[in-house]
Write an enzyme that holds these catalytic residues in place. Structure first.
Site: not given
Lengths: 736, 234
Positions: B86, B203, B205
């Protein structure tokens, strides 16, 4: 020298209040002192009209770690050394004037209240009210500005926005409501107090420089009605979310530095409120030198420095030996940390400009604003509304199936995805149940637990009966928690009302507080924090009384939760809280149906708190036992909308088989309380019924999940058509 | 494999990334303040998501001047694995470590939602535990994720096989309807020519455990771990 009416108007104090100040000081106040009184005796800071009422709210719980009103936010113990700080706050007036900055700084302000407690902000919720958006460019501008402001500020600071409401009624056309709630997590019971600990503690200002923005925000904007605000644009603050983000990190590091004794946010009334309230809580005198406050503008007077509402500033109480470490810590984050004063034995606030004394004022009168107690009888207009039969308009000239499609497309019912997809709701990676359901669920890393959070309030029902409406707001918020499997622990209330100097609003205030109290007691939970926003009026008309309730719940096992979506073809659909599927015509009182089809809000809403508590207990037990595939409450739009939402989000049709009665409007869309729709395998029905009998909760097996249509008796629509109405209703109503 | 996770002022995904690689995948991970320059203890570098410097001026435009970025450039130049998520992707583009730029979403709104990512190549250090064409369900969260470049660069990136991830539907089809931000050719993530630097808008994560909606994001980190193990063995 007698003060001019113009000066009093500017700071929104009455002549009688001015005389009270003279009386308590034993002299005329100076210019700066008058500004301090104006801010601290404002409705926003002093709670003149609500304090006696707020004392009635229940504030007891064996989980309570910080009592309501004692600090910036209430704190609730959730076990294992974890605690939750939570609070809701309004930013209605700034948002009416400048929606993007107004809403953004509303988020910033409530976030600072939470990390001032030493809590890491872990969730935001927003409860919004606007006028009817269809073909109203001004309302659409407000909607997009407010949502854009929350998105801009909240996304940048890395706090997930997991819930709230967006609700429309013409009552809010000239005066929108923007209430933001923040939830923070405290680890190792490390709660920070907004106090200095001993004489000699230094007052350290950290964060942004101080400018002329927001002067008289508290005394002015929040205490005037909408027409009076037109010329007050400079009273709206401007936000800097990047600064807020680094301020969060720096402050949460700073609280671990030995010698940092307290922290306080600069909110409404800026340094005045923050510093003086800190001194008051500490039981000490404060000497403050305005010349040391870093400025972003030249030539600011002590008055302007003290009254500025520049955002992203915090105050710390720091022992002298710790100052170098604090300066270095803030320097790392490229932030100023400036000693601007010190605490000492005594009871005054002394303000200096360099070596020149500007004012010396006893703290006690500053922080004890007058209180106006009142009782008011039920207004006649209200008695008439309540006595009007909500079924009187008769059936509208549409089929039940077409009525369902129109209801699903109503912006109050349609999916709010167009709003919450603009907010990051995944950051911090705790979000188990996302926005769009009844309540959001956030797991607590390092434990098996989760919390659930939600906000609720139906202003139309509060309009028809402020006491019952407030009970319903509490009950619905807790029902949302029950639907995801959570036990309610605590409430926060955002009280949004009109002019408290009118009899109708006084009646609404008194009754609403009673209603919240009765309902909170029924659930055995405290109201740990809150905010009052009064003078929400435009064109001489008050908004609907809108006591927004934020609720916190706990799940012992994060994996044992439910969502609203149907999951299993063939599951039985069961209505908890009723022994038959259809409610009668009385439940049309204040309903969305009557608003959409007849443009009326009449009748008397009703609430049985005893049944409500048992229904919620049953739902929670079912979810925790893993018996149900889905759970969803019946609220706006009633049973048909609840079933439709579960069907649409699950991508599975549903059929409710009982024949519709003559008054199909009430049967499908009546808003009788204490109802939850669950789905579960037929093989578990006996188990469910046994559990219901044990709790003395009526239940009714009303249909089954499956197929590609939504069917209620003889009325039926294709699921795809219902989904289109529900998924796009909001955008269609709020654009173009 | 030791991960180094860079923290700029305004970064907010560093703890999420640390949780994913350390708590979920069991790898050591340390946060690296942007003014540090010694990253010799790290086997992989992550530039995580957030709003470094508030995205003022342009996303990533200020962060790229941070002292850490010279070390990251050297690390990448030696072939060390670097992943920019990002805002990290935006920083890598600003720093010239990846081609193109991320501009405002075509519809001008911020977007937070789950998307399907189609893996275009499985022979990279970021995807070697997956199959070509496999879909990853991962959230996006950005207002400026619309990857654009001049037509020559777009052609080069496509021809070189530098496109690693594209926004797709649940069946793997890439179309305008599956594109959440107007990104050229539905591009969600690209690698450099050497294949050791990845930038992606979604994302991974945030998709590290089923309890929070899915664990597909782990594929990228697990692939990096497998490459590191393979490198040691060879």
């Amino acid at each position: 020298m007698p003060v001019s009416q113009e000066t009093l108007d500017e700071i929104a104090l009455s002549r009688a209040e001015y005389e009270a100040i003279v009386d308590r000081l034993g002299r005329e106040p100076g210019n700066l002192e008058l500004g301090l009184f104006g801010a601290l005796w404002s409705e926003h800071c002093g709670y003149k009209h609500t304090k006696p009422l707020l004392r009635r709210l229940p504030g007891e719980s064996n989980r309570l770690l910080v009592a309501p009103g004692a600090e910036n936010a209430g704190v609730i113990d959730i076990g294992d050394g974890f605690a939750i700080a939570m609070k809701i706050e309004s930013h209605n007036h700034p948002s009416a004037v400048e929606p993007l900055q107004g809403a953004a700084t509303g988020v910033g302000g409530i976030v600072r209240d939470i990390f001032a407690m030493g809590a890491r902000p872990i969730a935001l919720l927003d409860s919004l009210r606007f006028g009817m958006p269809q073909d109203n460019a001004r309302v659409q501008f407000l909607v997009h500005g407010v949502v854009g402001g929350i998105s801009w500020y909240g996304n940048c600071i890395g706090v997930p926005n997991v819930g709230g409401e967006t609700w429309f009624d013409k009552s809010y056309t000239g005066n929108p409501l923007v209430n933001a709630m923040c939830v923070g997590l405290i680890e190792n019971a490390n709660i920070v107090s907004a106090t200095a600990k001993k004489p000699g503690d230094l007052l350290v200002l950290v964060g942004a420089d101080t400018g002329r923005d927001g002067i008289h925000g508290a005394s002015g904007l929040a205490s005037r009605t909408f027409e009076e605000q037109a010329e007050m644009r400079s009273a709206v603050q401007v936000g800097n979310p990047f600064l807020e983000k680094v301020l969060i990190e720096a402050c949460l590091e700073a609280i671990n530095v030995p010698g940092v004794n307290g922290m306080q946010d600069c909110g409404a009334a800026g340094l005045t409120s923050a510093a003086i309230e800190m001194a008051e809580r500490s039981g000490m005198a404060l000497r403050l030198d305005v010349s040391r406050v870093p400025r972003r503008e030249e030539g600011m007077t002590p008055y302007e420095v003290m009254l500025s509402e520049s955002q992203e500033r915090m105050l710390l109480a720091v022992e002298e030996h710790a100052v170098p470490e604090i300066e270095a810590l803030f320097e790392k984050w490229d932030l100023d940390a400036t000693v601007i004063g010190h605490f000492h034995a005594g009871a005054e606030v002394e303000i200096y400009d360099g070596e020149t004394p500007v004012s010396e004022t006893p703290i006690e009168p500053l922080t004890s604003a007058p209180e106006y107690a009142f009782t008011a009888p039920k207004p006649e207009w209200l008695a008439k509304l309540q006595a009007t039969d909500p079924a009187a308009p008769g059936l509208p000239p549409v089929s039940p199936a077409d009525a369902l499609l129109k209801m699903l497309a109503s912006p109050n019912i349609a999916s709010k995805r167009p709003v919450f997809r603009q907010y990051d709701h995944h950051v911090q990676t705790n979000t188990v149940v996302e926005p769009g359901g009844d309540a959001a669920v956030l797991r607590l890393k390092g434990t098996s637990r989760a919390i659930a959070v939600t906000t609720d309030c139906n202003g139309r029902l509060c309009h028809l009966d402020p006491r019952t409406g407030a009970q319903i707001a509490v009950a619905e918020a807790c029902r949302n928690l029950a639907c995801v499997g959570a036990e309610p622990l605590a409430l926060t209330d955002g009280l949004n009302f009109g002019d408290p100097e009118t009899a109708s609003v006084q009646y609404q205030l008194v009754e609403s507080i009673e209603g919240i109290t009765e309902a909170a007691n029924a659930f055995g939970i405290p109201v740990v924090s809150g905010n009052a926003s009064l003078y929400n009026e435009s064109a001489g008309k008050a908004i609907y009384p809108t006591p927004i309730i934020g609720a916190l719940g706990l799940l012992e096992d994060a994996t044992k939760h439910a969502k609203i979506a149907f999951r299993q073809q063939g599951d039985a659909i069961v209505l908890l809280g009723r022994s038959a599927p259809w409610d009668g015509p009385g439940t049309l009182a204040g309903s969305e149906f009557n608003s959409v089809f007849h443009d009326v809000a009449t009748g008397l809403p009703s609430m049985d708190l005893n049944l409500e508590v048992r229904v919620q207990q049953l739902c929670r037990n079912l979810v925790r036992a893993g018996l149900v595939s889905s759970a969803h409450d019946c609220s706006d739009g009633g049973l048909a909308v609840s079933v439709a939402e579960s069907a649409i989000t699950g991508g599975l049709g549903a059929s409710v088989t009982s024949a519709l009665p003559d008054r199909w409007d009430a049967a499908l869309f009546g808003e009788g309380q204490s109802r939850i729709v669950v789905s579960l395998p037929e093989s578990e029905l006996a188990h469910l019924k046994a559990m219901a009998t044990e709790l003395d909760v009526p239940v009714s097996v009303i249909g089954s999940v499956g197929g590609d249509r939504l069917t209620f008796g003889e009325a039926s629509v294709p699921l795809t058509k219902a989904a289109d109405a529900w998924e796009h209703g909001f955008e269609r109503a709020t654009t173009g | 494999m030791k991960f180094g996770i860079v923290v700029f002022p305004g970064t907010w995904s560093e703890r999420d990334t640390q949780y994913a690689v350390q708590d979920v995948l069991g790898q050591p991970a340390r946060l690296i303040w942007h003014k540090e320059t010694d990253i010799s203890d790290c086997d992989a570098i992550v530039l995580p998501g957030g709003f470094s410097y508030g995205d003022y001026l342009r996303c990533g435009a200020i962060a790229r001047f941070s002292p850490i970025m010279e070390s990251v450039r050297e690390f990448a130049g030696r072939g060390g694995p670097v992943i920019g998520i990002c805002n990290g992707f935006q920083v890598l583009c600003e720093a010239g470590l990846l081609p193109g730029a991320l501009v405002r979403n075509e519809h001008l709104e911020f977007r937070c939602e789950w998307v399907n990512l189609r893996i275009e190549r499985a022979d990279t250090i970021f995807t070697n535990t997956a199959a070509k064409g496999q879909l990853l369900r991962v959230p996006i969260s950005h207002g400026e994720g619309n990857w654009q470049s001049d037509s020559e660069t777009v052609r080069r990136v496509e021809d070189n096989g530098q496109v690693l991830l594209r926004y797709a539907d649940a069946s793997g089809n890439v179309s305008e309807a599956t594109n959440p931000n107007g990104s050229t050719n539905g591009i969600a993530g690209i690698i450099n020519e050497r294949g050791n630097v990845l930038g992606l808008m979604p994302h991974p994560e945030k998709a590290c455990e089923t309890l929070i909606g899915g664990a597909d994001g782990n594929v990228l980190f697990e692939s990096m771990m497998r490459s590191a193990t393979a490198a040691i063995r060879s």
